[in-house]
Design a protein around this motif. Sequence first.
Motif, PDB file in Angstrom:
ATOM      1  N   UNK A   1     -17.554 -15.151  51.080  1.00  0.00           N
ATOM      2  CA  UNK A   1     -16.117 -15.335  50.901  1.00  0.00           C
ATOM      3  C   UNK A   1     -15.754 -15.560  49.432  1.00  0.00           C
ATOM      4  N   UNK A   2     -16.650 -16.162  48.666  1.00  0.00           N
ATOM      5  CA  UNK A   2     -16.355 -16.450  47.258  1.00  0.00           C
ATOM      6  C   UNK A   2     -16.234 -15.179  46.427  1.00  0.00           C
ATOM      7  N   UNK A   3     -16.788 -14.077  46.921  1.00  0.00           N
ATOM      8  CA  UNK A   3     -16.689 -12.814  46.187  1.00  0.00           C
ATOM      9  C   UNK A   3     -15.303 -12.188  46.304  1.00  0.00           C
ATOM     10  N   UNK A   4     -14.536 -12.621  47.295  1.00  0.00           N
ATOM     11  CA  UNK A   4     -13.259 -11.976  47.580  1.00  0.00           C
ATOM     12  C   UNK A   4     -12.117 -12.757  46.938  1.00  0.00           C
TER      13      UNK A   4
ATOM     14  N   UNK B   1     -13.296  -5.444  49.391  1.00  0.00           N
ATOM     15  CA  UNK B   1     -13.284  -6.899  49.408  1.00  0.00           C
ATOM     16  C   UNK B   1     -14.363  -7.539  48.533  1.00  0.00           C
ATOM     17  N   UNK B   2     -15.633  -7.161  48.747  1.00  0.00           N
ATOM     18  CA  UNK B   2     -16.715  -7.826  48.040  1.00  0.00           C
ATOM     19  C   UNK B   2     -16.775  -7.444  46.553  1.00  0.00           C
ATOM     20  N   UNK B   3     -16.045  -6.426  46.154  1.00  0.00           N
ATOM     21  CA  UNK B   3     -16.043  -5.967  44.764  1.00  0.00           C
ATOM     22  C   UNK B   3     -14.934  -6.620  43.945  1.00  0.00           C
ATOM     23  N   UNK B   4     -14.028  -7.340  44.596  1.00  0.00           N
ATOM     24  CA  UNK B   4     -12.825  -7.806  43.902  1.00  0.00           C
ATOM     25  C   UNK B   4     -13.122  -8.781  42.766  1.00  0.00           C
TER      26      UNK B   4
ATOM     27  N   UNK C   1     -25.566  -5.647  54.213  1.00  0.00           N
ATOM     28  CA  UNK C   1     -24.991  -6.923  53.813  1.00  0.00           C
ATOM     29  C   UNK C   1     -25.645  -7.463  52.553  1.00  0.00           C
ATOM     30  N   UNK C   2     -26.962  -7.365  52.474  1.00  0.00           N
ATOM     31  CA  UNK C   2     -27.666  -7.810  51.270  1.00  0.00           C
ATOM     32  C   UNK C   2     -27.253  -6.981  50.068  1.00  0.00           C
ATOM     33  N   UNK C   3     -27.060  -5.687  50.296  1.00  0.00           N
ATOM     34  CA  UNK C   3     -26.626  -4.816  49.205  1.00  0.00           C
ATOM     35  C   UNK C   3     -25.228  -5.199  48.720  1.00  0.00           C
ATOM     36  N   UNK C   4     -24.346  -5.488  49.659  1.00  0.00           N
ATOM     37  CA  UNK C   4     -22.958  -5.736  49.302  1.00  0.00           C
ATOM     38  C   UNK C   4     -22.720  -7.143  48.763  1.00  0.00           C
ATOM     39  N   UNK C   5     -23.391  -8.124  49.317  1.00  0.00           N
ATOM     40  CA  UNK C   5     -23.149  -9.515  48.911  1.00  0.00           C
ATOM     41  C   UNK C   5     -24.139  -9.945  47.831  1.00  0.00           C
ATOM     42  N   UNK C   6     -25.416  -9.967  48.153  1.00  0.00           N
ATOM     43  CA  UNK C   6     -26.407 -10.371  47.153  1.00  0.00           C
ATOM     44  C   UNK C   6     -26.365  -9.427  45.949  1.00  0.00           C
ATOM     45  N   UNK C   7     -26.228  -8.127  46.209  1.00  0.00           N
ATOM     46  CA  UNK C   7     -26.163  -7.157  45.112  1.00  0.00           C
ATOM     47  C   UNK C   7     -24.987  -7.398  44.191  1.00  0.00           C
ATOM     48  N   UNK C   8     -23.858  -7.822  44.758  1.00  0.00           N
ATOM     49  CA  UNK C   8     -22.688  -8.106  43.928  1.00  0.00           C
ATOM     50  C   UNK C   8     -22.937  -9.307  43.011  1.00  0.00           C
ATOM     51  N   UNK C   9     -23.641 -10.304  43.508  1.00  0.00           N
ATOM     52  CA  UNK C   9     -23.938 -11.465  42.662  1.00  0.00           C
ATOM     53  C   UNK C   9     -24.869 -11.078  41.514  1.00  0.00           C
ATOM     54  N   UNK C  10     -25.816 -10.201  41.793  1.00  0.00           N
ATOM     55  CA  UNK C  10     -26.699  -9.715  40.722  1.00  0.00           C
ATOM     56  C   UNK C  10     -25.885  -8.974  39.666  1.00  0.00           C
ATOM     57  N   UNK C  11     -24.990  -8.088  40.101  1.00  0.00           N
ATOM     58  CA  UNK C  11     -24.162  -7.327  39.167  1.00  0.00           C
ATOM     59  C   UNK C  11     -23.206  -8.242  38.403  1.00  0.00           C
ATOM     60  N   UNK C  12     -22.650  -9.221  39.088  1.00  0.00           N
ATOM     61  CA  UNK C  12     -21.731 -10.150  38.430  1.00  0.00           C
ATOM     62  C   UNK C  12     -22.449 -10.949  37.346  1.00  0.00           C
TER      63      UNK C  12
END
Length: 203
Positions: free
Chosen positions: A24-27, A140-143, A184-195
């Motif tokens: 949720x924190x990614x959105x 959502x997860x990219x916002x 899910x790992x790609x979208x959530x964990x992957x977003x944290x790595x990219x961030x």
Amino acid sequence: MRIVVLAVLVVGSVGWALAWAAARALVVYVRLQHADVILVMAGAPVYFERVAHAGRLFLDGRADKVLLTNDGTRGSWSRTLQRNPLLYERAILRMTQAGVPPASIELLPGRISSTFDEAALMREYARTHAVKSLIVVTSDYHTRRALWALRRVLRDTGVEVGIEPVVPLFSSVSPRTWWLHARGWQMVFGEYVKLAYYRLRYS
């Protein structure tokens, strides 16, 4: 034995709560009532959901123009165009069919390969077209990363940046169960790595 079971339940509940909170924190959502332009972020399997949402925002009178970018990806065969069009070409076709005037859709020049590339193109467009506000449309997860990148690049331009995730939220992966799926790992964990990478490289 009872203590072990209780401990497992507690750890599991805490882990589930942390996983849910991480997703949720990614959105993020920053609403602008009206903006000069809408920028549709490219490069995702759900690209056309973004395109459709941007078209709805435009038709609701939320902006004067829709901006697209080109990541070089081609889609499936189009009977209308009689070829395999680039995704932005199909996006233009879909938006015009939905009622968005062709003159209100513009492609930013150049080819992009990242969110930061799109932010850089947006900065140049804002400079040459006197843009003072924009609404970013993405998934959502990219916002959070998209908002950070756009605000970082536009920080000294005076451009106000809003962002709206595609609705409905979490249509692909639920924040409650993302950790059970590879996507899910790609979208959530992957977003944290990219961030984290963006903050280290572009701060």
